[in-house]
Design a protein around this motif. Structure first.
Motif, PDB file in Angstrom:
ATOM      1  N   UNK A  50     -38.202 -39.372 -26.954  1.00 60.65           N
ATOM      2  CA  UNK A  50     -38.476 -38.415 -25.660  1.00 60.65           C
ATOM      3  C   UNK A  50     -38.952 -38.026 -25.761  1.00 60.65           C
ATOM      4  N   UNK A  51     -39.993 -38.386 -24.393  1.00 57.38           N
ATOM      5  CA  UNK A  51     -40.845 -37.287 -24.448  1.00 57.38           C
ATOM      6  C   UNK A  51     -41.298 -36.004 -24.626  1.00 57.38           C
ATOM      7  N   UNK A  52     -41.519 -35.284 -25.648  1.00 55.87           N
ATOM      8  CA  UNK A  52     -41.135 -34.104 -26.100  1.00 55.87           C
ATOM      9  C   UNK A  52     -42.052 -32.759 -24.739  1.00 55.87           C
ATOM     10  N   UNK A  53     -42.980 -32.914 -24.166  1.00 54.46           N
ATOM     11  CA  UNK A  53     -42.696 -32.056 -22.857  1.00 54.46           C
ATOM     12  C   UNK A  53     -41.820 -31.952 -21.726  1.00 54.46           C
ATOM     13  N   UNK A  54     -40.816 -33.529 -21.898  1.00 53.77           N
ATOM     14  CA  UNK A  54     -39.851 -33.397 -21.519  1.00 53.77           C
ATOM     15  C   UNK A  54     -38.550 -32.714 -21.931  1.00 53.77           C
ATOM     16  N   UNK A  55     -38.247 -33.457 -23.060  1.00 55.50           N
ATOM     17  CA  UNK A  55     -37.724 -32.010 -24.639  1.00 55.50           C
ATOM     18  C   UNK A  55     -37.523 -30.659 -23.073  1.00 55.50           C
ATOM     19  N   UNK A  56     -38.930 -30.350 -23.927  1.00 56.94           N
ATOM     20  CA  UNK A  56     -38.676 -28.155 -23.442  1.00 56.94           C
ATOM     21  C   UNK A  56     -38.390 -28.520 -22.422  1.00 56.94           C
ATOM     22  N   UNK A  57     -39.110 -28.685 -21.467  1.00 56.45           N
ATOM     23  CA  UNK A  57     -38.335 -28.234 -20.078  1.00 56.45           C
ATOM     24  C   UNK A  57     -37.909 -27.710 -19.906  1.00 56.45           C
ATOM     25  N   UNK A  58     -36.153 -28.589 -20.839  1.00 58.42           N
ATOM     26  CA  UNK A  58     -34.592 -27.795 -20.343  1.00 58.42           C
ATOM     27  C   UNK A  58     -35.207 -25.975 -20.831  1.00 58.42           C
ATOM     28  N   UNK A  98     -51.704 -26.851 -25.602  1.00 61.71           N
ATOM     29  CA  UNK A  98     -51.616 -26.130 -24.654  1.00 61.71           C
ATOM     30  C   UNK A  98     -49.701 -26.714 -24.120  1.00 61.71           C
ATOM     31  N   UNK A  99     -49.418 -27.287 -23.493  1.00 63.78           N
ATOM     32  CA  UNK A  99     -48.552 -27.638 -22.503  1.00 63.78           C
ATOM     33  C   UNK A  99     -47.104 -27.677 -23.866  1.00 63.78           C
ATOM     34  N   UNK A 100     -47.412 -28.251 -24.422  1.00 63.39           N
ATOM     35  CA  UNK A 100     -46.560 -28.563 -25.624  1.00 63.39           C
ATOM     36  C   UNK A 100     -45.988 -26.517 -26.092  1.00 63.39           C
ATOM     37  N   UNK A 101     -47.151 -25.894 -26.649  1.00 62.02           N
ATOM     38  CA  UNK A 101     -46.579 -24.182 -27.044  1.00 62.02           C
ATOM     39  C   UNK A 101     -46.316 -23.578 -26.523  1.00 62.02           C
ATOM     40  N   UNK A 102     -46.935 -24.085 -24.821  1.00 68.07           N
ATOM     41  CA  UNK A 102     -46.280 -22.691 -23.822  1.00 68.07           C
ATOM     42  C   UNK A 102     -44.722 -22.462 -23.378  1.00 68.07           C
ATOM     43  N   UNK A 103     -44.556 -24.550 -23.559  1.00 68.71           N
ATOM     44  CA  UNK A 103     -43.329 -24.424 -23.094  1.00 68.71           C
ATOM     45  C   UNK A 103     -42.323 -23.890 -23.911  1.00 68.71           C
ATOM     46  N   UNK A 122     -42.189 -21.598 -26.334  1.00 75.11           N
ATOM     47  CA  UNK A 122     -42.586 -20.236 -26.435  1.00 75.11           C
ATOM     48  C   UNK A 122     -42.089 -19.351 -24.404  1.00 75.11           C
ATOM     49  N   UNK A 123     -42.501 -19.817 -23.097  1.00 71.69           N
ATOM     50  CA  UNK A 123     -42.209 -19.802 -21.612  1.00 71.69           C
ATOM     51  C   UNK A 123     -40.681 -19.869 -21.729  1.00 71.69           C
ATOM     52  N   UNK A 124     -39.694 -21.884 -22.559  1.00 72.17           N
ATOM     53  CA  UNK A 124     -38.469 -21.321 -22.794  1.00 72.17           C
ATOM     54  C   UNK A 124     -38.131 -21.382 -23.333  1.00 72.17           C
ATOM     55  N   UNK A 125     -38.051 -20.575 -23.988  1.00 72.66           N
ATOM     56  CA  UNK A 125     -36.697 -19.878 -25.162  1.00 72.66           C
ATOM     57  C   UNK A 125     -36.916 -20.316 -26.178  1.00 72.66           C
ATOM     58  N   UNK A 126     -37.308 -21.208 -26.560  1.00 71.32           N
ATOM     59  CA  UNK A 126     -36.819 -22.036 -28.077  1.00 71.32           C
ATOM     60  C   UNK A 126     -37.120 -21.213 -29.446  1.00 71.32           C
ATOM     61  N   UNK A 180     -49.547 -19.022 -26.118  1.00 76.38           N
ATOM     62  CA  UNK A 180     -49.682 -18.091 -26.259  1.00 76.38           C
ATOM     63  C   UNK A 180     -49.767 -16.747 -26.653  1.00 76.38           C
ATOM     64  N   UNK A 181     -50.352 -15.772 -25.789  1.00 80.01           N
ATOM     65  CA  UNK A 181     -50.983 -14.559 -25.987  1.00 80.01           C
ATOM     66  C   UNK A 181     -50.300 -13.907 -27.630  1.00 80.01           C
ATOM     67  N   UNK A 182     -48.932 -13.990 -27.619  1.00 77.04           N
ATOM     68  CA  UNK A 182     -48.084 -13.503 -27.913  1.00 77.04           C
ATOM     69  C   UNK A 182     -47.844 -13.938 -29.804  1.00 77.04           C
ATOM     70  N   UNK A 183     -48.753 -14.875 -29.980  1.00 78.07           N
ATOM     71  CA  UNK A 183     -48.201 -16.004 -31.589  1.00 78.07           C
ATOM     72  C   UNK A 183     -49.858 -15.206 -32.058  1.00 78.07           C
ATOM     73  N   UNK A 184     -49.346 -14.798 -32.892  1.00 77.49           N
ATOM     74  CA  UNK A 184     -50.648 -13.799 -34.119  1.00 77.49           C
ATOM     75  C   UNK A 184     -50.971 -15.339 -34.945  1.00 77.49           C
TER      76      UNK A 184
END
Length: 203
Positions: free
Chosen positions: A118-126, A147-152, A154-158, A179-183
Protein backbone atom coordinates in the motif's frame (compact mmCIF):
# COMPACT_ATOMS: atom_id res chain seq x y z
CA UNK A 1 12.67 -23.68 -27.40
CA UNK A 2 10.74 -21.14 -29.49
CA UNK A 3 11.81 -17.56 -30.10
CA UNK A 4 9.34 -16.12 -27.57
CA UNK A 5 10.44 -18.61 -24.93
CA UNK A 6 14.09 -17.73 -25.51
CA UNK A 7 13.31 -14.02 -25.20
CA UNK A 8 11.38 -14.55 -21.97
CA UNK A 9 14.13 -16.75 -20.59
CA UNK A 10 16.79 -14.18 -21.48
CA UNK A 11 14.73 -11.34 -19.97
CA UNK A 12 14.24 -13.34 -16.76
CA UNK A 13 17.98 -14.05 -16.61
CA UNK A 14 18.84 -10.36 -17.16
CA UNK A 15 16.39 -9.29 -14.42
CA UNK A 16 17.79 -11.83 -11.97
CA UNK A 17 21.31 -10.57 -12.65
CA UNK A 18 20.17 -7.09 -11.56
CA UNK A 19 18.62 -8.37 -8.33
CA UNK A 20 20.64 -7.91 -5.17
CA UNK A 21 20.62 -9.04 -1.58
CA UNK A 22 20.63 -7.72 1.95
CA UNK A 23 22.56 -9.14 4.88
CA UNK A 24 21.26 -9.32 8.42
CA UNK A 25 24.03 -8.05 10.66
CA UNK A 26 23.15 -9.35 14.09
CA UNK A 27 20.61 -11.22 16.20
CA UNK A 28 18.91 -14.56 15.68
CA UNK A 29 19.45 -14.49 11.89
CA UNK A 30 22.94 -13.03 11.95
CA UNK A 31 24.75 -13.44 8.64
CA UNK A 32 21.66 -14.48 6.68
CA UNK A 33 21.49 -13.10 3.15
CA UNK A 34 18.13 -12.47 1.56
CA UNK A 35 17.30 -11.61 -2.06
CA UNK A 36 16.11 -8.15 -3.10
CA UNK A 37 14.33 -7.43 -6.36
CA UNK A 38 15.64 -4.72 -8.67
CA UNK A 39 12.85 -2.16 -8.29
CA UNK A 40 13.03 1.46 -9.40
CA UNK A 41 13.76 3.72 -6.42
CA UNK A 42 14.68 0.85 -4.10
CA UNK A 43 17.73 1.85 -2.07
CA UNK A 44 18.60 -0.60 0.71
CA UNK A 45 20.32 0.95 3.72
CA UNK A 46 24.01 0.10 3.50
CA UNK A 47 25.59 -2.24 6.05
CA UNK A 48 27.79 0.59 7.31
CA UNK A 49 24.85 2.88 8.02
CA UNK A 50 22.70 0.04 9.34
CA UNK A 51 25.35 -1.02 11.83
CA UNK A 52 25.52 2.52 13.25
CA UNK A 53 21.74 2.88 13.39
CA UNK A 54 21.19 -0.38 15.20
CA UNK A 55 23.95 0.43 17.65
CA UNK A 56 21.92 3.54 18.46
CA UNK A 57 18.75 1.48 18.85
CA UNK A 58 20.17 -1.66 20.41
CA UNK A 59 18.93 -1.16 23.98
CA UNK A 60 15.40 -0.29 22.80
CA UNK A 61 14.71 -3.04 20.26
CA UNK A 62 13.87 -6.10 22.34
CA UNK A 63 10.07 -6.48 22.49
CA UNK A 64 9.55 -3.23 20.55
CA UNK A 65 6.61 -2.75 18.21
CA UNK A 66 8.13 -1.34 15.01
CA UNK A 67 6.79 0.31 11.86
CA UNK A 68 8.84 0.29 8.65
CA UNK A 69 7.22 3.06 6.61
CA UNK A 70 8.86 2.57 3.20
CA UNK A 71 10.03 -0.98 3.70
CA UNK A 72 11.59 -1.57 0.28
CA UNK A 73 14.11 -4.37 0.73
CA UNK A 74 13.16 -4.85 4.37
CA UNK A 75 16.73 -4.13 5.43
CA UNK A 76 15.62 -2.15 8.50
CA UNK A 77 12.49 -4.04 9.48
CA UNK A 78 14.04 -7.49 9.17
CA UNK A 79 17.11 -6.38 11.10
CA UNK A 80 14.80 -5.20 13.90
CA UNK A 81 13.04 -8.57 13.90
CA UNK A 82 16.36 -10.40 14.04
CA UNK A 83 17.23 -8.36 17.12
CA UNK A 84 14.06 -9.50 18.89
CA UNK A 85 11.56 -6.76 18.18
CA UNK A 86 8.16 -8.16 19.12
CA UNK A 87 6.46 -7.17 15.86
CA UNK A 88 7.21 -5.25 12.67
CA UNK A 89 4.67 -3.74 10.28
CA UNK A 90 6.17 -3.27 6.82
CA UNK A 91 4.54 -0.90 4.33
CA UNK A 92 5.65 -1.12 0.71
CA UNK A 93 3.84 0.31 -2.30
CA UNK A 94 5.60 -1.68 -5.03
CA UNK A 95 3.91 -5.03 -5.65
CA UNK A 96 7.10 -6.89 -6.60
CA UNK A 97 9.06 -5.59 -3.60
CA UNK A 98 6.16 -6.35 -1.23
CA UNK A 99 5.90 -9.91 -2.54
CA UNK A 100 9.65 -10.42 -1.99
CA UNK A 101 9.25 -9.21 1.61
CA UNK A 102 6.58 -11.86 2.16
CA UNK A 103 8.83 -14.52 0.63
CA UNK A 104 11.74 -13.48 2.84
CA UNK A 105 9.58 -13.58 5.98
CA UNK A 106 8.49 -17.08 5.00
CA UNK A 107 12.13 -18.07 4.48
CA UNK A 108 12.91 -16.81 7.99
CA UNK A 109 9.81 -18.62 9.33
CA UNK A 110 8.72 -15.43 11.06
CA UNK A 111 5.09 -14.78 11.98
CA UNK A 112 5.92 -11.59 13.88
CA UNK A 113 5.54 -9.26 10.91
CA UNK A 114 2.97 -8.25 8.33
CA UNK A 115 3.51 -6.70 4.92
CA UNK A 116 1.01 -4.15 3.59
CA UNK A 117 1.26 -3.56 -0.15
CA UNK A 118 0.00 0.00 0.00
CA UNK A 119 1.01 3.63 -0.42
CA UNK A 120 2.57 4.64 2.90
CA UNK A 121 0.97 8.07 3.12
CA UNK A 122 -2.47 6.59 2.48
CA UNK A 123 -1.82 3.91 5.09
CA UNK A 124 -0.92 6.57 7.66
CA UNK A 125 -4.04 8.62 6.91
CA UNK A 126 -6.06 6.41 9.23
CA UNK A 127 -5.82 6.92 12.97
CA UNK A 128 -3.28 4.68 14.69
CA UNK A 129 -3.47 3.14 18.15
CA UNK A 130 -0.45 4.93 19.66
CA UNK A 131 1.31 1.57 19.74
CA UNK A 132 4.55 2.15 17.82
CA UNK A 133 7.78 2.12 19.83
CA UNK A 134 10.16 2.59 16.88
CA UNK A 135 9.36 3.94 13.41
CA UNK A 136 11.72 3.70 10.45
CA UNK A 137 11.23 6.45 7.86
CA UNK A 138 13.43 5.93 4.81
CA UNK A 139 11.46 7.17 1.79
CA UNK A 140 12.61 7.22 -1.82
CA UNK A 141 14.78 10.28 -2.29
CA UNK A 142 13.68 13.49 -3.99
CA UNK A 143 9.95 12.72 -3.98
CA UNK A 144 8.92 15.07 -1.13
CA UNK A 145 7.62 12.23 1.04
CA UNK A 146 9.57 12.70 4.25
CA UNK A 147 7.74 15.60 5.92
CA UNK A 148 4.27 14.27 5.05
CA UNK A 149 5.11 10.85 6.44
CA UNK A 150 6.55 12.19 9.70
CA UNK A 151 3.68 14.59 10.28
CA UNK A 152 1.07 11.87 9.66
CA UNK A 153 2.85 9.64 12.18
CA UNK A 154 2.56 12.42 14.75
CA UNK A 155 -0.85 13.85 13.94
CA UNK A 156 -2.68 10.54 13.43
CA UNK A 157 -1.59 9.02 16.74
CA UNK A 158 0.67 6.23 15.55
CA UNK A 159 3.44 6.72 18.09
CA UNK A 160 3.82 5.95 21.77
CA UNK A 161 4.61 8.85 24.05
CA UNK A 162 8.32 8.00 24.14
CA UNK A 163 8.68 6.60 20.61
CA UNK A 164 11.94 6.72 18.66
CA UNK A 165 11.96 7.64 14.99
CA UNK A 166 14.78 6.81 12.58
CA UNK A 167 14.95 9.07 9.51
CA UNK A 168 17.11 8.54 6.43
CA UNK A 169 17.18 11.32 3.82
CA UNK A 170 19.19 12.89 1.04
CA UNK A 171 21.86 15.17 2.51
CA UNK A 172 20.75 18.23 0.54
CA UNK A 173 17.27 18.07 2.09
CA UNK A 174 17.58 20.62 4.88
CA UNK A 175 14.12 22.20 4.89
CA UNK A 176 11.79 19.29 5.74
CA UNK A 177 9.29 20.45 8.36
CA UNK A 178 9.27 17.65 10.92
CA UNK A 179 7.10 17.65 14.06
CA UNK A 180 8.38 20.25 16.51
CA UNK A 181 8.14 17.86 19.46
CA UNK A 182 10.67 15.44 17.96
CA UNK A 183 14.06 15.89 19.60
CA UNK A 184 17.12 15.09 17.49
CA UNK A 185 19.32 12.65 19.41
CA UNK A 186 21.82 11.46 16.81
CA UNK A 187 22.87 12.48 13.32
CA UNK A 188 25.48 11.32 10.83
CA UNK A 189 26.21 11.73 7.13
CA UNK A 190 27.65 9.13 4.78
CA UNK A 191 28.15 10.38 1.23
CA UNK A 192 24.80 11.64 -0.07
CA UNK A 193 22.81 10.17 2.85
CA UNK A 194 22.05 11.80 6.19
CA UNK A 195 20.56 9.61 8.90
CA UNK A 196 19.04 10.76 12.16
CA UNK A 197 17.45 9.43 15.32
CA UNK A 198 14.65 11.41 16.97
CA UNK A 199 12.87 10.94 20.29
CA UNK A 200 9.24 11.96 20.57
CA UNK A 201 8.48 14.36 23.39
CA UNK A 202 5.06 15.11 24.84
CA UNK A 203 3.64 18.38 23.57
Amino acid sequence: MGTNQRLRSKQKQNNSQKDGQIRIISGQWRGRKLPVKDVLGLRPTTDRVKETVFNWLNMYLRDANCLDCFAGSGSLGLEALSRYASYVTLIEKDKVAAKQLEVNLATLKSSQAKVYQQDCLQFLDKVGDQGIDIAFVDPPFRQNLLADCCNKLEQNQWLKEDALIYVEKETELTTAQLPTNWELLKEKTAGQVTYQLFARQLT
